[in-house]
Design a protein around this motif. Structure first.
Motif, PDB file in Angstrom:
ATOM      1  N   ALA A   8     -10.426   2.438  -1.162  1.00 36.32           N
ATOM      2  CA  ALA A   8      -8.984   2.378  -0.893  1.00 36.32           C
ATOM      3  C   ALA A   8      -8.580   2.990   0.452  1.00 36.32           C
ATOM      4  O   ALA A   8      -7.744   2.407   1.154  1.00 36.32           O
ATOM      5  N   MET A  50      -6.545   0.812   3.068  1.00 33.60           N
ATOM      6  CA  MET A  50      -5.207   1.243   3.443  1.00 33.60           C
ATOM      7  C   MET A  50      -5.075   1.363   4.959  1.00 33.60           C
ATOM      8  O   MET A  50      -4.063   0.957   5.545  1.00 33.60           O
ATOM      9  N   LEU A  79      -9.849  -0.169  -6.418  1.00 34.08           N
ATOM     10  CA  LEU A  79     -10.713  -0.203  -5.239  1.00 34.08           C
ATOM     11  C   LEU A  79     -11.539   1.072  -5.102  1.00 34.08           C
ATOM     12  O   LEU A  79     -11.024   2.174  -5.287  1.00 34.08           O
ATOM     13  N   LYS A 139      -2.241  -3.495  -9.630  1.00 35.32           N
ATOM     14  CA  LYS A 139      -2.928  -2.431  -8.888  1.00 35.32           C
ATOM     15  C   LYS A 139      -4.424  -2.714  -8.858  1.00 35.32           C
ATOM     16  O   LYS A 139      -5.048  -2.917  -9.896  1.00 35.32           O
ATOM     17  N   GLY A 144       0.834  -1.194   0.000  1.00 34.19           N
ATOM     18  CA  GLY A 144       0.000   0.000   0.000  1.00 34.19           C
ATOM     19  C   GLY A 144       0.869   1.243   0.000  1.00 34.19           C
ATOM     20  O   GLY A 144       1.851   1.321   0.740  1.00 34.19           O
ATOM     21  N   TRP A 191      -2.801   6.037  -1.926  1.00 28.24           N
ATOM     22  CA  TRP A 191      -4.009   5.222  -1.828  1.00 28.24           C
ATOM     23  C   TRP A 191      -3.988   4.000  -2.744  1.00 28.24           C
ATOM     24  O   TRP A 191      -4.957   3.233  -2.748  1.00 28.24           O
ATOM     25  N   ASP A 192      -2.918   3.785  -3.488  1.00 28.09           N
ATOM     26  CA  ASP A 192      -2.878   2.594  -4.336  1.00 28.09           C
ATOM     27  C   ASP A 192      -2.488   1.366  -3.525  1.00 28.09           C
ATOM     28  O   ASP A 192      -1.586   1.429  -2.673  1.00 28.09           O
ATOM     29  N   LEU A 193      -3.162   0.240  -3.794  1.00 26.50           N
ATOM     30  CA  LEU A 193      -2.819  -1.054  -3.218  1.00 26.50           C
ATOM     31  C   LEU A 193      -2.491  -2.015  -4.343  1.00 26.50           C
ATOM     32  O   LEU A 193      -3.238  -2.100  -5.324  1.00 26.50           O
TER      33      LEU A 193
END
Length: 306
Positions: free
Chosen positions: A153, A157, A150, A147, A56, A76-78
């Protein structure tokens, strides 16, 4: 199928989705390794892993490649990386907050005691295939890679970071709670990839991001968040509850206590300093709120870190 007699007092259970049932039937989650840190510009050469990895990005920017696909990453990217999947990671900004967990979805007793920290440049682990994590075939997560798109997110996170903090606290102890948090995180990812509440989340996402960062404790009111979303306070509350399952005020408190857990585990601050950092007028008010939400006094929580 033979019809059975009804059990006395039996009620029809609330139906679960096929995706949920497949996960419930198969999963045996186990967190192998975790981390949550600030780092400068960094680069990890292409490698493969024996287990799953979820990364994350809390701040900063970079470029990742997973399974041959290259994409930018930012706040905010997972990123979901299955076992035996080639991946390369680069943090291109001067600083990046990076949270991650190495984990098994189908834990194998007797094959759990090995280090998940495989260095970059390691692309052939065939001689260790007996240790490799079995992929969760027949479940939705087996289709995830790279990626994740979501809609929730910020919520996911926050739980990822909380899982890292709990794992650090229990690194050499009892990890059942961490496994439970991983199961909850998987449910959040499943929900966030569903479109059922997409409209509600789209309208309230900025507020969710602010609440996850503790903005509500720094002078920004629920009314101001509603105004920024061009919603009335009552409509904003309804949409937020629909999207995230709790009210904005409850979300703000949970975010505040998650941050308290991180400070108690990672910062080296004492309880009074943590209370002051979070804006409490005195440590007694903080301790009372913390114990009510977490189930332990701050001192007991901090002591368990070691």
């Amino acid at each position: 199928m033979m019809k059975r007699d009804s059990i006395p007092g039996e009620r029809k259970p609330k139906p679960a989705s096929e995706d949920e049932l497949s996960l419930i039937a198969k999963l045996h989650p186990y967190v192998r390794q975790s981390g949550d840190d600030m780092r400068g510009a960094w680069f990890l050469k292409s490698r493969v892993l024996l287990d799953y990895l979820l990364v994350g990005i809390g701040s900063g920017n970079g470029i990742f490649t997973v399974g041959g696909k290259t994409f930018p990453v930012g706040k905010w990217d997972l990123i979901w990386i299955p076992p035996s999947t080639p991946h390369e990671m680069r943090g291109s900004s001067s600083s990046m907050r990076c949270s991650y967990i190495h984990f098994d979805l189908l834990y194998k007793p007797g094959l759990g005691s090995w280090d998940a920290c495989i260095p970059g440049g390691t692309n052939d682990l065939r001689r260790f295939r007996k240790l490799a994590q079995t992929r969760a075939t027949g479940t939705v997560p087996d289709t995830w890679e790279g990626k994740l798109a979501l809609s929730n997110a910020p919520e996911a996170m926050a739980l990822l970071r909380a899982t890292c903090a709990e794992h650090a606290r229990e690194a050499y102890g009892f990890n059942l709670a961490v496994s439970g948090m991983l199961t909850q995180l998987l449910a959040l990812l499943l929900r966030g990839l569903s479109s059922r509440t997409e409209k509600a989340r789209k309208l309230t996402r900025k507020a969710a991001e602010s609440l996850s960062e503790g903005a509500c404790n720094c002078g920004q009111s629920i009314g101001e968040m509603a105004a920024k979303s061009a919603l009335s306070k009552s409509h904003f509350r309804r949409l937020y509850k629909k999207a995230y399952g709790l009210s904005p005020r409850e979300a703000a408190l949970k975010a505040r206590m998650r941050h308290a857990c991180e400070l108690l585990v990672y910062s080296g601050l004492n309880i009074s300093e943590v209370a002051e950092r979070l804006g409490y007028s005195n440590p007694h008010n903080f301790s009372r709120a913390f114990a009510k939400e977490i189930g332990l006094a701050p001192g007991a929580y901090k002591a368990a870190e070691n």
